[in-house]
Design a protein around this motif. Structure first.
Motif, short mmCIF file in Angstrom:
data_model
loop_
_atom_site.label_atom_id
_atom_site.label_comp_id
_atom_site.label_asym_id
_atom_site.label_seq_id
_atom_site.Cartn_x
_atom_site.Cartn_y
_atom_site.Cartn_z
N CYS A 1 -37.48 -66.51 126.24
CA CYS A 1 -37.17 -65.42 125.30
C CYS A 1 -36.74 -65.96 123.94
O CYS A 1 -35.78 -66.71 123.83
N PRO A 2 -37.45 -65.56 122.89
CA PRO A 2 -37.12 -66.06 121.56
C PRO A 2 -35.82 -65.47 121.00
O PRO A 2 -35.29 -65.96 120.01
N VAL A 3 -35.32 -64.39 121.61
CA VAL A 3 -34.12 -63.75 121.06
C VAL A 3 -32.95 -63.75 122.05
O VAL A 3 -32.03 -62.96 121.93
N CYS B 1 -35.00 -57.18 121.17
CA CYS B 1 -36.26 -57.51 121.85
C CYS B 1 -37.45 -57.26 120.94
O CYS B 1 -37.54 -56.23 120.28
N ILE B 2 -38.37 -58.21 120.88
CA ILE B 2 -39.56 -58.04 120.05
C ILE B 2 -40.78 -57.67 120.91
O ILE B 2 -41.92 -57.74 120.46
N SER B 3 -40.54 -57.30 122.16
CA SER B 3 -41.60 -56.82 123.07
C SER B 3 -42.76 -57.80 123.20
O SER B 3 -43.91 -57.40 123.24
N CYS B 4 -42.43 -59.08 123.29
CA CYS B 4 -43.51 -60.08 123.38
C CYS B 4 -44.00 -60.24 124.82
O CYS B 4 -45.10 -60.71 125.05
N GLY B 5 -43.17 -59.87 125.79
CA GLY B 5 -43.60 -59.91 127.19
C GLY B 5 -43.45 -61.26 127.87
O GLY B 5 -43.72 -61.39 129.06
N SER B 6 -43.00 -62.29 127.15
CA SER B 6 -42.89 -63.63 127.74
C SER B 6 -42.00 -63.64 128.98
O SER B 6 -42.31 -64.28 129.98
N CYS B 7 -40.89 -62.91 128.91
CA CYS B 7 -39.93 -62.92 130.02
C CYS B 7 -40.60 -62.44 131.31
O CYS B 7 -40.34 -62.98 132.38
N HIS C 1 -42.64 -54.53 129.08
CA HIS C 1 -42.04 -54.63 127.75
C HIS C 1 -43.01 -54.23 126.65
O HIS C 1 -42.62 -54.10 125.50
N LEU D 1 -32.63 -62.86 125.17
CA LEU D 1 -32.39 -61.71 126.05
C LEU D 1 -32.76 -62.07 127.47
O LEU D 1 -33.44 -61.32 128.16
N ARG E 1 -36.70 -53.31 132.75
CA ARG E 1 -36.76 -54.65 133.33
C ARG E 1 -35.45 -54.95 134.07
O ARG E 1 -35.46 -55.49 135.17
S1 SF4 Z 1 -39.05 -62.51 126.15
FE1 SF4 Z 1 -37.31 -61.56 125.07
S2 SF4 Z 1 -38.22 -60.67 123.18
FE2 SF4 Z 1 -39.93 -61.08 124.61
S3 SF4 Z 1 -40.18 -59.10 125.74
FE3 SF4 Z 1 -38.78 -60.40 126.98
S4 SF4 Z 1 -36.71 -59.75 126.31
FE4 SF4 Z 1 -38.15 -59.01 124.73
#
Ligand code: SF4
Ligand SMILES: Cc1cc2nc3c(=O)[nH]c(=O)nc-3n(C[C@H](O)[C@H](O)[C@H](O)COP(=O)(O)OP(=O)(O)OC[C@H]3O[C@@H](n4cnc5c(N)ncnc54)[C@H](O)[C@@H]3O)c2cc1C
Ligand code: SF4
Ligand code: FES
Lengths: 371, 274
Positions: free
Chosen positions: A345-347, A254-260, A292, A349, A316
């Motif tokens: 999510c870019p990764v 997780c890059i903690s971007c918060g999109s999710c 996040h 998750l 989460r």
């Molecule tokens: S979208 Fe993915 S990378 Fe970004 S905060 Fe959520 S789990 Fe982490």
């Protein structure tokens, strides 16, 4: 569920009397009439062919082959940014609330999962303290949902989360597309208000048409992804029976971007801050926040109970996948299977992936025999 | 619909400099009706607004039996708390509350009372100690332990002296670091435990302080044999709304702002370590 909706809008018992048939042209006529009296939000086509829900001025704007909006409808009720009140900063303090609109808001074509998402948020915002900003807008909104005969997204998994593709409650009106005409379920008094404002004639649904809906439900079953095994993940997350290594793995990814969280219809966290208009007046505003973000729990002393990324992913997942949260929310799932996090999510998750990985790799060794 | 985010205006009636970085503010609502209806219980907190800077949760430090004014004791650590420290007598601030749950008092009648405070953790405990001492006869032995960083960091210096002089209260204090004038105990607050007698069968312990102190105190109390439900502690979490909506203070499905800030160790144990 009835208890809740009597707060937001008076519920009507579902029976055959509340199933009506409306021609396709008549629905458009109804919308035309409604637009003159209420704000109508409906799907429109974006420049890339994507779907957006927006306030429309004319029914011509409606994108009838719409899919799913990447932005959840929570934005109409818990705005991404919302001013709470205005204050003076000099001398005696004077607080002023902003005027509240009386106009009804119709969300036309809202998907089943998003209706369930709002039902969950309604419960959350009306428990203990009543969030006036959210509930005030919800009370004057009418949800005209569209049952999903086919999944609008590749990633839809509402079947696992018990939030679609057809609904039994939560909507004010639910439209089922029968091809040449619509069958409409009237769910609440607010749904009746819409039909009244629409000024169209309709007939009660016949046995044949009701039977056709049942067939469509069965057909829809085939299309939807049912392999997310959410129940198993809920057992494991609730009982804290997920391997620490898996959380660490998630935390590293997780890059903690918060999109999710921003795109999730069930995520409601917000931050509050003051800003100054000029030397004399300021506004207190709230905006979406995310569990996040590392700073979300950081206290003034520097102490941070969720300083590590894996702890935030766990947080989460607990919100989405714990039985404890279901228990306090009328047994509604903390995830409605809308599939937005899959796109966001870019990764990778996203919740369906997390559910699958918890099931496949998450078991603590000694627990394997028990589950 | 009532606006749960809209504060009431309170006027600063007095300011007491407790330590170099801590002040007590004596407050009264501008609207007498609001002041009259402001009924709180020991351990509850308020959201304090310095308009243009922000809003922070602060425990009420005065006794619930005092109706004319109420008090908060604030350490300047960041933007809002520093801005509050700039305020003068007569200035207006915003208050929302009372919020959160409270310390159990009536349930603990006829028990031996042990109160352990650390640093800026004493103010919320003061709202518990004051009404308890008003009904001193309802409880058995009454012990207060207080630990601060340095002698100057001790809040309510006059009150501490009074407690020290009271014959029906056992009061012990300590500092982490002494200065020249200090003749008392030196060491963290749990070093005081060996100087007192605790009857694990009949005692209820209340504690409030920095997270690390609370952790050690609970461990110590457990090792002495206090039952889980007789260890009452506060939990501090970053807060924004104070009304269970913004999500910041959540631990599992509990929200510290509405389900807390007071928890027994029995409750704390059931909180999931997410
Ligand atoms: S979208 Fe993915 S990378 Fe970004 S905060 Fe959520 S789990 Fe982490
Ligand atoms: C229930 C409760 C009771 C409290 N009682 C007292 C008290 O009696 N006296 C006292 O001096 N302090 C008390 N605190 C701590 C106090 O709230 C923080 O010191 C204060 O929020 C710091 O804000 P700031 O703007 O000065 O700091 P900044 O670092 O600038 O903080 C920015 C924002 O972060 C949030 N925040 C930062 N740290 C904390 C924290 N520890 N707890 C909650 N929110 C935080 C606030 O919303 C604040 O507006 C209490 C905290 C809680 C949760
Ligand atoms: S967790 Fe993902 S799939 Fe579930 S409701 Fe939220 S965004 Fe949709
Ligand atoms: S402080 Fe907002 S939910 Fe507790």
């Amino acid at each position: 569920m009835e208890v809740l909706h009597s707060k937001i809008g008076e519920v009507i018992k579902m029976d055959s009397k509340n199933k009506i048939i409306l021609g396709k042209k008549e629905l458009i006529t109804a919308l035309k009439n409604v637009i003159t009296k209420m704000d109508v939000v409906a799907p429109i086509k974006g420049s890339e062919g994507e779907t957006h829900f927006q306030k429309i001025e004319s029914t011509e704007e409606i994108f009838w082959e719409y899919t799913h909006d990447i932005y959840p409808p929570k934005n109409f009720f818990l705005k991404q940014e919302e001013d709470l009140f205005r204050f003076s900063v000099n001398g005696k303090i004077d607080l002023k609330e902003f005027p509240v609109s009386q106009r009804k808001i119709v969300i036309f074509g809202i998907r089943s999962c998003d209706v369930k998402g709002l039902e969950y948020s309604d419960l959350f915002f009306s428990n203990t303290y009543k969030d006036n900003y959210y509930l005030e807008k919800r009370k004057r909104s009418i949800l005209v949902s569209m049952a999903c005969v086919k999944p609008p997204f590749d990633n839809c998994f509402c079947m696992c989360t018990n939030s679609g593709p057809f609904l039994e409650s939560g909507f004010d009106l639910q439209i089922v597309d029968l091809g040449k005409k619509y069958l409409i379920n009237i769910g609440t008094k607010k749904g009746e208000d819409f039909l009244k404002a629409g000024k169209v004639k309709f007939v009660n649904a016949g046995e044949k048409e009701i039977a056709r809906v049942e067939e469509l439900k069965k057909e829809a079953d085939v299309y939807f992804e049912t392999a997310a095994y959410i129940a198993k993940a809920i057992i494991q997350v609730t009982g804290d029976k997920v391997k620490e290594e898996l959380w660490e793995d998630f935390g590293e990814a997780c890059i903690s971007c918060g999109s999710c969280t921003h795109l999730c219809p069930m995520c409601t966290c917000f931050d509050v801050y003051d800003w100054l208009e000029d030397g004399n007046y300021g506004v207190r505003t709230r905006n979406w926040d995310s569990c996040h973000y590392a700073g979300y729990t950081r206290e003034a002393s520097g102490h941070n109970p969720r300083g590590q990324s894996k702890e935030r992913v766990k947080r989460r997942c607990y919100h989405k996948l714990s039985y404890q949260y279901m228990k306090i929310n009328n047994n509604l799932h903390g995830c409605v299977g809308c599939g937005r996090c899959v796109i966001a999510c870019p990764v990778f998750l996203d919740i369906p992936t997390i559910i699958k990985r918890i099931r496949r790799e998450g078991l603590i060794e000694k627990e394997i025999d028990k589950v | 619909m009532a606006n749960i985010y809209l504060p009431d205006i309170a006027v600063i009636k007095d300011i007491i400099q407790e330590t170099s970085d801590t002040k007590t503010f004596v407050l009264r609502f501008k609207n007498p009706k609001v002041q009259k209806n402001f009924r709180f219980k020991s351990g509850q907190f308020v959201e304090v607004s310095v308009f243009g800077v922000g809003e922070v949760p602060i425990g009420i430090s005065s006794s619930p039996t005092e109706k004319k004014n109420f008090e908060i004791t604030v350490r300047a650590v960041g933007s809002v708390t520093n801005a509050l420290h700039q305020k003068k007598v007569g200035d207006e601030i915003g208050i929302r509350g009372p919020l959160g749950n409270n310390f159990p008092i009536d349930e603990m009648k006829d028990k031996k009372i042990l109160i352990i405070g650390g640093g800026i953790g004493l103010p919320p405990l003061r709202s518990l100690i004051l009404p308890m001492l008003e009904k001193r006869g309802k409880f058995k032995k009454f012990t207060i332990l207080y630990g601060a960083r340095t002698p100057d960091d001790r809040v309510y210096k006059n009150l501490l002296k009074k407690w020290n002089e009271k014959r029906d209260v056992e009061f012990l204090e300590t500092v982490d670091v002494a200065d020249n004038g200090w003749t008392g105990n030196v060491g963290v607050v749990i070093t005081l435990f060996e100087k007192i007698e605790i009857d694990p069968q009949d005692t209820v312990a209340y504690t409030c302080g920095p997270p690390i102190m609370i952790e050690f105190v609970i461990q110590e109390l457990l090792s002495i044999g206090l039952p889980d439900d007789m260890i009452i502690s506060t939990l501090e979490r970053y807060m924004k709304c104070g009304v269970g909506k913004c999500g910041h203070c959540a631990i599992g499905h509990k929200y510290v702002c509405i389900d807390g800030p007071v928890f027994s160790f029995k409750d704390i144990k059931t909180l999931p370590e997410e």
